[in-house]
Motif scaffolding. Structure first.
Motif, PDB file in Angstrom:
ATOM      1  N   VAL A 388       0.848  -1.189   0.000  1.00  0.00           N
ATOM      2  CA  VAL A 388       0.000   0.000   0.000  1.00  0.00           C
ATOM      3  C   VAL A 388       0.885   1.242   0.000  1.00  0.00           C
ATOM      4  O   VAL A 388       1.835   1.334   0.778  1.00  0.00           O
ATOM      5  CB  VAL A 388      -0.928   0.027   1.228  1.00  0.00           C
ATOM      6  N   ARG A 390       0.758   5.747  -0.301  1.00  0.00           N
ATOM      7  CA  ARG A 390      -0.125   6.887  -0.084  1.00  0.00           C
ATOM      8  C   ARG A 390       0.116   7.897  -1.195  1.00  0.00           C
ATOM      9  O   ARG A 390       1.236   8.375  -1.380  1.00  0.00           O
ATOM     10  CB  ARG A 390       0.141   7.522   1.280  1.00  0.00           C
ATOM     11  N   THR A 391      -0.919   8.218  -1.950  1.00  0.00           N
ATOM     12  CA  THR A 391      -0.828   9.175  -3.042  1.00  0.00           C
ATOM     13  C   THR A 391      -1.829  10.304  -2.798  1.00  0.00           C
ATOM     14  O   THR A 391      -2.530  10.320  -1.778  1.00  0.00           O
ATOM     15  CB  THR A 391      -1.122   8.506  -4.394  1.00  0.00           C
ATOM     16  N   LEU A 393      -4.496  10.559  -4.162  1.00  0.00           N
ATOM     17  CA  LEU A 393      -5.838   9.970  -4.199  1.00  0.00           C
ATOM     18  C   LEU A 393      -6.201   9.288  -2.887  1.00  0.00           C
ATOM     19  O   LEU A 393      -7.378   9.043  -2.622  1.00  0.00           O
ATOM     20  CB  LEU A 393      -5.932   8.960  -5.337  1.00  0.00           C
ATOM     21  N   THR A 396      -3.328   3.552  -1.965  1.00  0.00           N
ATOM     22  CA  THR A 396      -3.405   2.963  -3.298  1.00  0.00           C
ATOM     23  C   THR A 396      -2.632   1.655  -3.356  1.00  0.00           C
ATOM     24  O   THR A 396      -1.566   1.521  -2.746  1.00  0.00           O
ATOM     25  CB  THR A 396      -2.838   3.936  -4.349  1.00  0.00           C
ATOM     26  N   ASP A 398      -1.316  -1.395  -6.318  1.00  0.00           N
ATOM     27  CA  ASP A 398      -1.119  -1.634  -7.750  1.00  0.00           C
ATOM     28  C   ASP A 398      -1.792  -2.938  -8.168  1.00  0.00           C
ATOM     29  O   ASP A 398      -1.149  -3.915  -8.567  1.00  0.00           O
ATOM     30  CB  ASP A 398       0.374  -1.661  -8.081  1.00  0.00           C
ATOM     31  N   GLY A 400      -5.971  -4.079  -9.750  1.00  0.00           N
ATOM     32  CA  GLY A 400      -7.286  -3.554 -10.100  1.00  0.00           C
ATOM     33  C   GLY A 400      -8.228  -4.628 -10.601  1.00  0.00           C
ATOM     34  O   GLY A 400      -8.145  -5.793 -10.203  1.00  0.00           O
ATOM     35  N   THR A 433     -12.239   3.267  -5.376  1.00  0.00           N
ATOM     36  CA  THR A 433     -12.206   3.347  -6.830  1.00  0.00           C
ATOM     37  C   THR A 433     -11.388   2.184  -7.375  1.00  0.00           C
ATOM     38  O   THR A 433     -10.297   1.891  -6.856  1.00  0.00           O
ATOM     39  CB  THR A 433     -11.579   4.672  -7.302  1.00  0.00           C
ATOM     40  N   SER A 438      -5.044  -0.578 -10.836  1.00  0.00           N
ATOM     41  CA  SER A 438      -4.820   0.133  -9.576  1.00  0.00           C
ATOM     42  C   SER A 438      -6.147   0.321  -8.852  1.00  0.00           C
ATOM     43  O   SER A 438      -7.206   0.370  -9.473  1.00  0.00           O
ATOM     44  CB  SER A 438      -4.147   1.489  -9.823  1.00  0.00           C
ATOM     45  N   THR A 439      -6.067   0.421  -7.531  1.00  0.00           N
ATOM     46  CA  THR A 439      -7.254   0.568  -6.699  1.00  0.00           C
ATOM     47  C   THR A 439      -6.977   1.556  -5.579  1.00  0.00           C
ATOM     48  O   THR A 439      -5.892   1.534  -4.978  1.00  0.00           O
ATOM     49  CB  THR A 439      -7.678  -0.787  -6.095  1.00  0.00           C
ATOM     50  N   VAL A 440      -7.947   2.412  -5.295  1.00  0.00           N
ATOM     51  CA  VAL A 440      -7.854   3.349  -4.181  1.00  0.00           C
ATOM     52  C   VAL A 440      -8.670   2.800  -3.022  1.00  0.00           C
ATOM     53  O   VAL A 440      -9.837   2.398  -3.198  1.00  0.00           O
ATOM     54  CB  VAL A 440      -8.375   4.745  -4.584  1.00  0.00           C
TER      55      VAL A 440
END
Length: 755
Positions: A388, A390-391, A393, A396, A398, A400, A433, A438-440
């Motif tokens: 995990v 932190r961005t 968004l 996050t 990597d 999806g 998302t 990728s997934t948030v």
């Protein structure tokens, strides 16, 4: 009263946690232990695909602790442990070269230092006995000595089958033009430069670097044994190369004089003779291959895991007398928990080192999901674990939709990657998302600042497509299937019942006191083939195990991208029967080269082959798309519900190179594309079998190694049955192409593929 007590206790616990947030990590650990105790008394049970987790609200967040009894299933699940490797059984060959005999080769400053550092790590950190480590430095690392010691590993009686073997090299790598009959897609071969490289032998011949073909043959000999060299040691072999094959071998003009490249190109005045080391690599090699065609399983990257300092066309650097890759590698190893750390997980740690911005280390091989220096795969079951970050968004990962993540999924968050669902998590995150790769994730603000970065998210709850199940003749009260249906309705398995076989994925019957499972496969039905049947005892635990595997099988089998971004631009999968190419020599992995024989067998997404377990088949993936694509292929066996990797890229990871060129072709099992050719067979007692080859492609790197699963019908757990121009990045997307493969018993008539 109980609800009021729970709410009051929750508020008190939240206040307790907030007061301790500013204290040390030890207190943070105590907080989690207290939370688990509180949950055990006041919590509520939430099923996470078969594991009961006690949860408690803290602000807008949830902390969880787990028990080993699944809610509603009536039996306890055993906790999974990863056995610690026996480092006392590890044997190593450590090679480090700074000064070279020839003045043509630029000396290095960090090769010996790196080799010494690796030797120290093995002895002091892993407690490997010193007599099991063979060190070659500078003058002792001659060509003959390196080859001799590699052969000695194969003959060493102290090394038992599956004992860990480590081979480390820090020095110059060399690239050279491939000699005639040495197959190489790029026309270039990779070599290692020994201390006496370019010196003169007693017969007057020039001493050449050691080619990859020779190294590959020696590794193969260690793995399987050959002739009188002794019993094969197995494929628990780790090769670490801190060198490169595309550097200049000189100090970079643009860099400091202490910044060196560990590689050079062979001078054009020298050539590699086709017979170089042929006494090593020309002999026959045995193989334990079963599903991949005999002779290929232990070749190349099936005999070992390779950790390389950089990509093929990049340079490996050393600064101030230390190799950047080795420094980052040993630092990553010393972060701890290597008894749970896989090779892939180790490389994730290494890639976080900022000093490696100009080179991308690679982790290659079939067994990168194994625990370090251990011949067993990571015991993570079906659970996928992602780092995990932190961005802007938020949190996050990597991974999806191509990995099977949906908007309703949940993730358990841990401080380390060596975790399982039975461990106490830091928190639970929800999906906000989902992109293609990728997934948030989201987390309540109360605990967001307490989450360490990096941390790791374990995919724990999946709002999967329900398994469509038909129970034949279940309505009679007191019958086995009536009782089974009642138990299943009370369980947490993602099942929806269907009254007709035609609407189901799986049908269950009772036959002779056993449970019989029949897969309702559309290809089997449309071509009027016999349906595959498997049986278990009439025991709910065994039935639940099968249905969990079936739900996962059909979830991965049926999913596809919401937007068919790639398919409509041209993607084709061709399947060929293969035969030996008598005009070509062995390839770099000592394999007899194969070539397509006959026409493409794929007719409108269906292939019919005579499954004699001898004939080899290969795959060609063709693209008309103007960007390169990453490829991963899996084989779904309808007969036993197993999923096995058919093709995976040689280097996995966030920065792996795409295997399918823009408007190009990837061959699997023949040519220079990599992968193994495959044979097919029919299960005993059957005339036909059906399986599906699913080829996943993506514009971004993908790692689908967690998709594989063993058959639930195999007690032993085996997998058998598979001025710069502005450049716009490609739009994120993925695609999957499915091909049905019908296995026919020799002598049976093929079905019509046009009805």
């Amino acid at each position: 009263m109980s609800r009021l007590l729970a709410r009051t206790s929750g508020k008190a616990a939240a206040l307790f946690i907030r007061r301790f947030n500013s204290l040390s990590d030890k207190v943070t650990n105590l907080r989690l232990r207290l939370a688990l105790f509180h949950d055990f008394i006041y919590g509520t049970a939430t099923s996470i695909w078969g594991t009961a987790v006690w949860t408690r609200a803290v602000g807008n967040s949830v902390i969880a602790g787990s028990t080993v009894r699944a809610a509603g299933d009536g039996f306890a699940q055993a906790k999974t442990y990863i056995a610690s490797p026996d480092y006392g059984a590890l044997h190593a060959l450590i090679i480090g070269i700074d000064g070279y005999e020839s003045k043509k080769i630029q000396p290095l400053r960090g090769g010996v230092y790196d080799a010494d550092a690796m030797d120290k790590y093995l002895r002091e950190d892993l407690r490997v006995p010193a007599h099991q480590i063979l060190n070659l430095r500078d003058r002792s690392a001659t060509r003959s000595a390196i080859i001799r010691e590699l052969k000695a590993l194969a003959r060493n009686p102290s090394i038992k089958p599956n004992d860990p073997v480590l081979i480390f090299f820090a020095g110059h790598g060399v690239s050279a033009k491939a000699p005639p009959s040495w197959e190489s897609g790029s026309g270039i071969i990779s070599m290692l430069a020994p201390y006496d490289c370019f010196g003169t032998e007693s017969n007057g011949k020039t001493i050449l670097p050691i080619p990859d073909r020779t190294i590959g043959a020696l590794l193969h000999e260690i793995a399987e044994g050959r002739g009188l060299t002794g019993t094969g040691k197995g494929n628990n072999i780790t090769v670490i190369l801190d060198c490169c094959f595309s550097g200049s071998g000189t100090r970079s003009i643009e860099r400091s004089s202490v910044h060196l490249e560990r590689g050079f190109r062979l001078d054009s005045s020298l050539s590699v003779p086709p017979s170089l080391d042929d006494e090593i690599w020309r002999g026959p090699h045995t193989s334990r291959a079963i599903d991949p065609m005999t002779g290929f399983t232990m070749s190349g990257l099936s005999s070992h895991v390779l950790l390389a300092a950089c990509r093929e066309l990049e340079q490996a650097h050393e600064i101030d007398g230390r190799g950047l890759f080795t420094s980052a590698l040993i630092h990553a190893l010393r972060l701890g928990e290597i008894n749970k750390l896989t090779y892939k997980g180790l490389m994730r740690r290494v890639l976080r080192d900022s000093s490696l911005k100009d080179q991308i280390p690679q982790c290659e091989g079939r067994y990168i999901n194994r625990v370090l220096f251990n011949n067993a795969d990571s015991a993570s079951g079906p659970w996928a674990i992602y780092p995990v970050s932190r961005t802007h968004l938020g949190f996050t990962i990597d991974a999806g939709s191509v990995h099977g993540i949906t908007r309703n999924d949940r993730f358990l968050v841990y401080a380390t990657s060596g975790c399982s669902p039975d461990d106490t998590p830091l928190a639970i995150m929800a999906v906000t998302t989902v992109g293609a790769v990728s997934t948030v994730l989201s987390l309540g603000s109360e605990l967001a600042q307490d989450i360490p970065i990096p941390c790791f998210a374990l995919h724990s709850f999946r709002k999967a497509r329900s398994l469509r199940l038909h129970l034949a003749c279940w309505a009679e009260p007191g019958s086995i299937l009536h009782t089974l249906r009642t138990q299943l309705a009370q369980s947490e398995l993602p099942i929806v019942f269907r009254e007709n076989e035609e609407e189901a994925d799986l049908t269950i019957r009772v036959r002779d006191g056993h449970i019989e499972y029949t897969m309702e496969d559309p290809v089997t039905i449309s071509h009027r083939l016999s349906k595959p049947c498997m049986t278990t005892a009439a025991d709910f635990r065994q039935v639940q195990h099968v249905l969990q595997a079936a739900a996962r099988f059909f979830w991965h089998f049926t999913r596809s991208p919401e937007s068919r971004l790639i398919a409509r631009h041209g993607l084709r999968v061709r399947i060929y029967e293969l035969c030996e190419d008598l005009d070509a020599g062995l390839d770099n992995n000592l394999r007899v080269q194969l070539k397509p024989h006959g026409e493409d067998l794929n007719h409108l997404g269906v292939v019919s082959i005579e499954a004699d377990n001898k004939t080899a088949y290969g795959v060609a993936v063709e693209s008309d798309i103007g960007v390169p694509l990453h490829v991963w292929a899996c084989y779904f066996d309808c007969g036993d519900l197993s999923i096995k990797h058919y093709y995976q890229p040689p280097a996995c990871g966030d920065r792996g190179e795409p295997a399918l060129p823009a408007k190009g072709r990837l061959t699997i099992g023949f040519g220079d594309g990599g992968g193994s050719p495959w044979t097919y067979f029919v299960a005993p007692g059957r005339d036909t079998d059906v399986g599906y080859l699913k080829v996943f492609v993506s514009t971004q790197p993908i790692d689908l190694s967690d998709m594989a699963q063993c058959s639930p019908f195999r007690i032993d757990g085996s997998m058998e049955r598979g001025g710069r121009e502005l450049v716009h990045p490609p739009k994120e997307g993925w695609e999957v192409v499915t091909v049905a493969i019908i296995h026919r018993k020799p002598g049976t008539d093929p079905p019509s593929l046009y009805t």
